[in-house]
Design an enzyme around this catalytic site. Structure first.
Site, mmCIF file in Angstrom:
data_model
loop_
_atom_site.group_PDB
_atom_site.id
_atom_site.type_symbol
_atom_site.label_atom_id
_atom_site.label_comp_id
_atom_site.label_asym_id
_atom_site.label_seq_id
_atom_site.Cartn_x
_atom_site.Cartn_y
_atom_site.Cartn_z
ATOM 1 C CE1 TYR A 107 -17.452 10.969 -4.821
ATOM 2 C CE2 TYR A 107 -16.544 12.624 -3.457
ATOM 3 C CZ TYR A 107 -17.290 11.756 -3.556
ATOM 4 O OH TYR A 107 -17.957 11.003 -2.354
ATOM 5 C CE LYS A 142 -22.119 10.943 -3.412
ATOM 6 N NZ LYS A 142 -22.764 9.942 -3.380
#
Length: 294
Positions: free
Chosen positions: A128, A132
């Site tokens: 994640y 990002k």
């Protein structure tokens, strides 16, 4: 009066929902397409949608946020968190309009012994955070007229978040075990939306408006355990079931994705360039809980 159109991605998420509720000027038209109208996994569709939209700015609040699931759904996370921002940034650059992009504290590894500043080195711990961080790089390199807003520990009356999870568990269990060795800045989605709207309007109205990367979180900090205790303390007067909250360490609550132990973000740059300081998270929590009682 010619309307100025702002495209908002992720309009059904916590931040997107609050963006649609903000008090915008009367000449602003918000466009928040659903997934059928604009699929963030389809870069060609993103490019065409922005090219045809006559937008004045794009606020990208859409993201793949299932932190643990991302460890196994790598492609899905990277499509939404990295490739989609790249496509949006490239399309906005081609149209000569700015992009405002929402990012996360998870781009850091949490090893720093103080709040993270915008210029600190990134070192994501999982899929994640890595996806990002890649989205940030894509935005920076594709469109000079960008603002990346990093935030953390988002809560609101909408969607899934820690506050709502605690309130649900409080009704179901007499004892809740909560991690007490991860520290961060709980932040209300409504405040993030206000920051994003401030940025978007400044970028539209002023070619010399600040650009770059900013941290935005509510003032104050807490561990997840301290956050949970405050949630139920504020609920105490509402005759709400108050469970026992037990403090545990991270290793006692294993997850697929590793979390940063320190998620604190410094907001001095935000306050300097945009002229206001975020309120304390306890005040924002009190407002959210009051809304949920209505």
């Amino acid at each position: 009066m010619k309307l100025r159109r702002i495209l908002i991605t992720g309009g059904t998420g916590q931040v997107g929902t609050e963006l649609l509720r903000c008090q915008w000027p009367s000449d602003i038209e918000l466009v928040a397409p659903n997934r059928r109208e604009l699929d963030l996994c389809n870069c060609d569709q993103i490019e065409q949608y922005i090219a045809d939209g006559d937008f004045s700015a794009v606020v990208n609040s859409g993201a793949y946020t299932a932190v643990d699931r991302a460890e196994n759904e790598i492609l899905a996370a990277w499509r939404t968190n990295a490739l989609a921002p790249a496509a949006i940034a490239a399309a906005t650059k081609a149209c000569g309009i700015p992009i405002v992009h929402v990012s996360t504290d998870y781009v850091f590894d949490g090893a720093k012994g103080a709040p993270y500043a915008e210029e600190d080195c990134v070192a994501p711990l999982g899929v994640y955070g890595a996806s990002k961080e890649a989205g940030e790089q894509a935005v920076r390199t594709a469109n000079p007229r960008h603002v990346i807003l990093r935030t953390a520990w988002v809560f609101s009356p909408h969607g899934s978040n820690f506050v709502k999870t605690m309130l649900r568990l409080g009704k179901e269990r007499p004892l809740i075990r909560v991690v007490n060795d991860q520290r961060g800045c709980p932040t209300a989605a409504v405040d993030i939306a206000e920051a994003l709207s401030t940025i978007a309007l400044r970028l539209i109205e002023d070619k010399g408006s600040p650009v770059g990367t900013y941290n935005f979180v509510n003032a104050g900090d807490a561990t997840w355990y301290e956050f949970a205790c405050e949630i139920f303390e504020q609920r105490r007067s509402a005759r709400y079931p108050i469970p026992t909250i037990e403090s545990i360490e991270t290793h006692e609550y294993p997850t697929l994705a590793q979390r940063p132990a320190n998620s604190l973000l410094a907001t001095d740059k935000w306050s300097r360039d945009f002229g206001w300081k975020p309120r304390h998270w306890r005040m924002a929590l009190h407002e959210m809980l009051a809304l949920m009682q209505d």
